[in-house]
Design a protein around this motif. Structure first.
Motif, PDB file in Angstrom:
ATOM      1  N   ARG A 186     -13.343  -1.013   0.529  1.00 46.27           N
ATOM      2  CA  ARG A 186     -12.262  -1.005  -0.444  1.00 46.27           C
ATOM      3  C   ARG A 186     -12.843  -1.336  -1.815  1.00 46.27           C
ATOM      4  O   ARG A 186     -13.579  -2.307  -1.975  1.00 46.27           O
ATOM      5  CB  ARG A 186     -11.185  -2.019  -0.057  1.00 46.27           C
ATOM      6  CG  ARG A 186     -10.629  -1.809   1.353  1.00 46.27           C
ATOM      7  CD  ARG A 186      -9.572  -2.845   1.692  1.00 46.27           C
ATOM      8  NE  ARG A 186      -8.415  -2.693   0.842  1.00 46.27           N
ATOM      9  CZ  ARG A 186      -7.393  -1.876   1.087  1.00 46.27           C
ATOM     10  NH1 ARG A 186      -7.399  -1.116   2.186  1.00 46.27           N
ATOM     11  NH2 ARG A 186      -6.380  -1.805   0.275  1.00 46.27           N
ATOM     12  N   LEU A 229      -5.367  -2.651  -8.250  1.00 48.82           N
ATOM     13  CA  LEU A 229      -5.359  -1.415  -7.490  1.00 48.82           C
ATOM     14  C   LEU A 229      -6.633  -1.362  -6.654  1.00 48.82           C
ATOM     15  O   LEU A 229      -7.705  -1.756  -7.114  1.00 48.82           O
ATOM     16  CB  LEU A 229      -5.292  -0.193  -8.419  1.00 48.82           C
ATOM     17  CG  LEU A 229      -3.987   0.017  -9.193  1.00 48.82           C
ATOM     18  CD1 LEU A 229      -4.138   1.183 -10.163  1.00 48.82           C
ATOM     19  CD2 LEU A 229      -2.816   0.256  -8.249  1.00 48.82           C
ATOM     20  N   ALA A 230      -6.514  -0.870  -5.426  1.00 49.54           N
ATOM     21  CA  ALA A 230      -7.666  -0.779  -4.527  1.00 49.54           C
ATOM     22  C   ALA A 230      -7.650   0.558  -3.814  1.00 49.54           C
ATOM     23  O   ALA A 230      -6.588   1.021  -3.357  1.00 49.54           O
ATOM     24  CB  ALA A 230      -7.655  -1.923  -3.518  1.00 49.54           C
ATOM     25  N   TYR A 231      -8.809   1.176  -3.699  1.00 44.49           N
ATOM     26  CA  TYR A 231      -8.952   2.467  -3.015  1.00 44.49           C
ATOM     27  C   TYR A 231      -9.809   2.277  -1.776  1.00 44.49           C
ATOM     28  O   TYR A 231     -10.897   1.687  -1.839  1.00 44.49           O
ATOM     29  CB  TYR A 231      -9.587   3.498  -3.946  1.00 44.49           C
ATOM     30  CG  TYR A 231      -9.735   4.866  -3.323  1.00 44.49           C
ATOM     31  CD1 TYR A 231      -8.653   5.735  -3.243  1.00 44.49           C
ATOM     32  CD2 TYR A 231     -10.962   5.276  -2.801  1.00 44.49           C
ATOM     33  CE1 TYR A 231      -8.778   6.980  -2.664  1.00 44.49           C
ATOM     34  CE2 TYR A 231     -11.097   6.529  -2.223  1.00 44.49           C
ATOM     35  CZ  TYR A 231     -10.002   7.376  -2.148  1.00 44.49           C
ATOM     36  OH  TYR A 231     -10.137   8.618  -1.567  1.00 44.49           O
ATOM     37  N   LYS A 232      -9.342   2.785  -0.639  1.00 48.42           N
ATOM     38  CA  LYS A 232     -10.048   2.620   0.636  1.00 48.42           C
ATOM     39  C   LYS A 232     -10.744   3.914   1.021  1.00 48.42           C
ATOM     40  O   LYS A 232     -10.150   4.990   0.969  1.00 48.42           O
ATOM     41  CB  LYS A 232      -9.071   2.218   1.753  1.00 48.42           C
ATOM     42  CG  LYS A 232      -9.752   1.959   3.086  1.00 48.42           C
ATOM     43  CD  LYS A 232      -8.755   1.530   4.147  1.00 48.42           C
ATOM     44  CE  LYS A 232      -7.878   2.664   4.606  1.00 48.42           C
ATOM     45  NZ  LYS A 232      -7.016   2.313   5.759  1.00 48.42           N
ATOM     46  N   LEU A 233     -12.014   3.774   1.406  1.00 48.44           N
ATOM     47  CA  LEU A 233     -12.742   4.927   1.914  1.00 48.44           C
ATOM     48  C   LEU A 233     -13.535   4.517   3.149  1.00 48.44           C
ATOM     49  O   LEU A 233     -13.893   3.352   3.334  1.00 48.44           O
ATOM     50  CB  LEU A 233     -13.661   5.514   0.832  1.00 48.44           C
ATOM     51  CG  LEU A 233     -14.676   4.585   0.144  1.00 48.44           C
ATOM     52  CD1 LEU A 233     -15.982   4.537   0.898  1.00 48.44           C
ATOM     53  CD2 LEU A 233     -14.914   5.048  -1.280  1.00 48.44           C
ATOM     54  N   GLY A 255     -11.824  -2.210  -5.675  1.00 50.13           N
ATOM     55  CA  GLY A 255     -10.661  -2.673  -6.406  1.00 50.13           C
ATOM     56  C   GLY A 255     -10.957  -3.001  -7.857  1.00 50.13           C
ATOM     57  O   GLY A 255     -12.094  -3.316  -8.224  1.00 50.13           O
ATOM     58  N   ASN A 299     -14.481   0.192   6.819  1.00 49.43           N
ATOM     59  CA  ASN A 299     -13.867   0.684   5.594  1.00 49.43           C
ATOM     60  C   ASN A 299     -14.385  -0.109   4.404  1.00 49.43           C
ATOM     61  O   ASN A 299     -14.590  -1.324   4.496  1.00 49.43           O
ATOM     62  CB  ASN A 299     -12.341   0.545   5.659  1.00 49.43           C
ATOM     63  CG  ASN A 299     -11.726   1.396   6.746  1.00 49.43           C
ATOM     64  OD1 ASN A 299     -12.064   2.576   6.889  1.00 49.43           O
ATOM     65  ND2 ASN A 299     -10.830   0.809   7.533  1.00 49.43           N
ATOM     66  N   LEU A 325      -1.239   7.787   0.389  1.00 54.13           N
ATOM     67  CA  LEU A 325      -2.586   7.726  -0.173  1.00 54.13           C
ATOM     68  C   LEU A 325      -3.289   6.458   0.288  1.00 54.13           C
ATOM     69  O   LEU A 325      -2.629   5.447   0.563  1.00 54.13           O
ATOM     70  CB  LEU A 325      -2.524   7.754  -1.705  1.00 54.13           C
ATOM     71  CG  LEU A 325      -1.962   9.015  -2.374  1.00 54.13           C
ATOM     72  CD1 LEU A 325      -1.793   8.772  -3.864  1.00 54.13           C
ATOM     73  CD2 LEU A 325      -2.853  10.218  -2.106  1.00 54.13           C
ATOM     74  N   PRO A 326      -4.634   6.486   0.369  1.00 54.37           N
ATOM     75  CA  PRO A 326      -5.380   5.277   0.764  1.00 54.37           C
ATOM     76  C   PRO A 326      -5.523   4.312  -0.406  1.00 54.37           C
ATOM     77  O   PRO A 326      -6.632   3.913  -0.789  1.00 54.37           O
ATOM     78  CB  PRO A 326      -6.730   5.852   1.211  1.00 54.37           C
ATOM     79  CG  PRO A 326      -6.918   7.063   0.369  1.00 54.37           C
ATOM     80  CD  PRO A 326      -5.543   7.650   0.189  1.00 54.37           C
ATOM     81  N   VAL A 327      -4.390   3.935  -0.990  1.00 54.86           N
ATOM     82  CA  VAL A 327      -4.379   3.107  -2.193  1.00 54.86           C
ATOM     83  C   VAL A 327      -3.499   1.882  -1.966  1.00 54.86           C
ATOM     84  O   VAL A 327      -2.374   2.001  -1.480  1.00 54.86           O
ATOM     85  CB  VAL A 327      -3.864   3.906  -3.410  1.00 54.86           C
ATOM     86  CG1 VAL A 327      -3.758   3.005  -4.641  1.00 54.86           C
ATOM     87  CG2 VAL A 327      -4.779   5.094  -3.700  1.00 54.86           C
ATOM     88  N   ARG A 357       0.843  -1.196   0.000  1.00 53.33           N
ATOM     89  CA  ARG A 357       0.000   0.000   0.000  1.00 53.33           C
ATOM     90  C   ARG A 357       0.878   1.245   0.000  1.00 53.33           C
ATOM     91  O   ARG A 357       2.034   1.206   0.449  1.00 53.33           O
ATOM     92  CB  ARG A 357      -0.929   0.025   1.208  1.00 53.33           C
ATOM     93  CG  ARG A 357      -0.211   0.114   2.535  1.00 53.33           C
ATOM     94  CD  ARG A 357      -1.171   0.417   3.697  1.00 53.33           C
ATOM     95  NE  ARG A 357      -2.085  -0.679   3.957  1.00 53.33           N
ATOM     96  CZ  ARG A 357      -2.861  -0.734   5.038  1.00 53.33           C
ATOM     97  NH1 ARG A 357      -2.834   0.249   5.921  1.00 53.33           N
ATOM     98  NH2 ARG A 357      -3.653  -1.765   5.243  1.00 53.33           N
TER      99      ARG A 357
END
Length: 324
Positions: free
Chosen positions: A127, A115-119, A129, A125, A90-92, A86
């Protein structure tokens, strides 16, 4: 009852209503008993899920010593290598998965970048992807024995084709609970190997994965998990497992693949920080034994790369006027 345990129980009960659906033989993706330690293969949203960087290598020998009626080999064997990490700023999360799968006269290789984005979502959370890469398939015609021979199909030689592929996935995690939903081979690439008589399409595969780690007494934890697999949303197969771990070092568990096999899983962590882990799974075939050999074996090696942090000692500076 803890809400996360209740949610996982509801998911398992809900899936049980589908158990009467026919078990399909159309599963084209590689099969793993260590699915709970190999989430990124099924779901791109697992990329960077855990802190630091990790490397996983896995080998599976399915239906050991299986041979066809003609005496030729053909037992499926699979190798996988994955890397995940990771970004700090960035939350990536990112990851790379490479698979080599041998099934009878077919050899399949795939490489995917994830690729994965966390919010933040509520108390947990979410994720999101996506992954993309290629799928390569090779057929060895001298090992291919169709029931109804076609003169347009060669009797010797190899033919290879490579096609792009794409996948998406979602992963929700809260504390020790996770629930993932994913779809692989969205574009469903087709392979005809240069012959109009052959049509080997890679169908869309969908996965639901859930698990929860329960910390109990005396440094002992238990982790139940499940994996539901579907090809084209027309048929389903199910994996269930429960693994107990002591002191984050020694693990022992059992798994069951519906109408196919029962498994025993063992694991042991090496090095002082438990960063190197060995795993082994033994599958005993309990379904369709007439067309298979009775055992499958799986070996796994995982290394979590320790994070390097720079620490600076503060040195007291003394002068006649001031100190700091």
């Amino acid at each position: 009852m803890n809400k996360r345990i209740y949610l996982l129980t509801c998911v398992m009960i809900g899936m049980a209503f589908f158990l009467e659906l026919p078990e399909a033989s159309a599963q084209q993706d590689a099969q793993f008993t260590h699915y709970m330690n190999n989430g990124m293969f099924y779901n791109a949203a697992f990329a960077g899920k855990d802190e630091g960087y990790s490397i996983t290598a896995l080998h599976r020998s399915q239906w050991l010593n299986y041979s066809t009626s003609s005496g030729a080999g053909g037992a499926p064997t699979t190798q996988l290598i994955s890397f995940s990490g990771r970004l700090k700023s960035l939350p990536v999360g990112f990851g790379l998965v490479a698979v080599n799968d041998q099934i009878g006269p077919f050899s399949n290789q795939e490489v995917n970048l994830s690729l994965a984005y966390k919010l933040r979502l509520g108390r947990g959370n979410l994720r999101i992807g996506a992954s993309g890469g290629f799928f390569s398939s090779t057929i060895r015609f001298d090992e291919f024995s169709p029931v109804n021979p076609d003169p347009s199909i060669p009797s010797a030689g190899d033919e290879n084709q490579m096609k792009p592929q794409a996948s998406i996935g979602l992963l929700y995690e809260q504390g020790n609970f996770y629930l993932g939903l994913s779809s692989r081979h969205l574009n469903e690439p087709a392979f005809d190997f240069g012959s109009g008589s052959l049509d080997n399409q890679l169908e869309n595969h969908n996965y639901l994965m859930a698990g929860y780690k329960i910390n109990t007494f005396a440094q002992f934890s238990v982790e139940p998990s499940m994996l539901v697999k579907s090809v084209g949303l027309n048929n389903f197969s199910y994996d269930f497992s429960v693994i107990g771990t002591y002191n984050k070092k020694v693990s022992l568990g059992m798994a069951y693949r519906l109408e196919e096999s029962a498994s025993v899983l063992v694991g042991y962590s090496l090095l002082k920080d438990n960063s190197l882990r060995l795993g082994y799974a033994f599958d005993l075939v309990v379904g369709g034994v007439q067309a298979k050999t009775p055992t499958s074996h799986e070996f796994m090696l995982t290394y979590n790369i320790p994070q390097v942090s720079k620490q600076f000692d503060r040195i007291i500076q003394r002068t006649p006027r001031y100190r700091f």
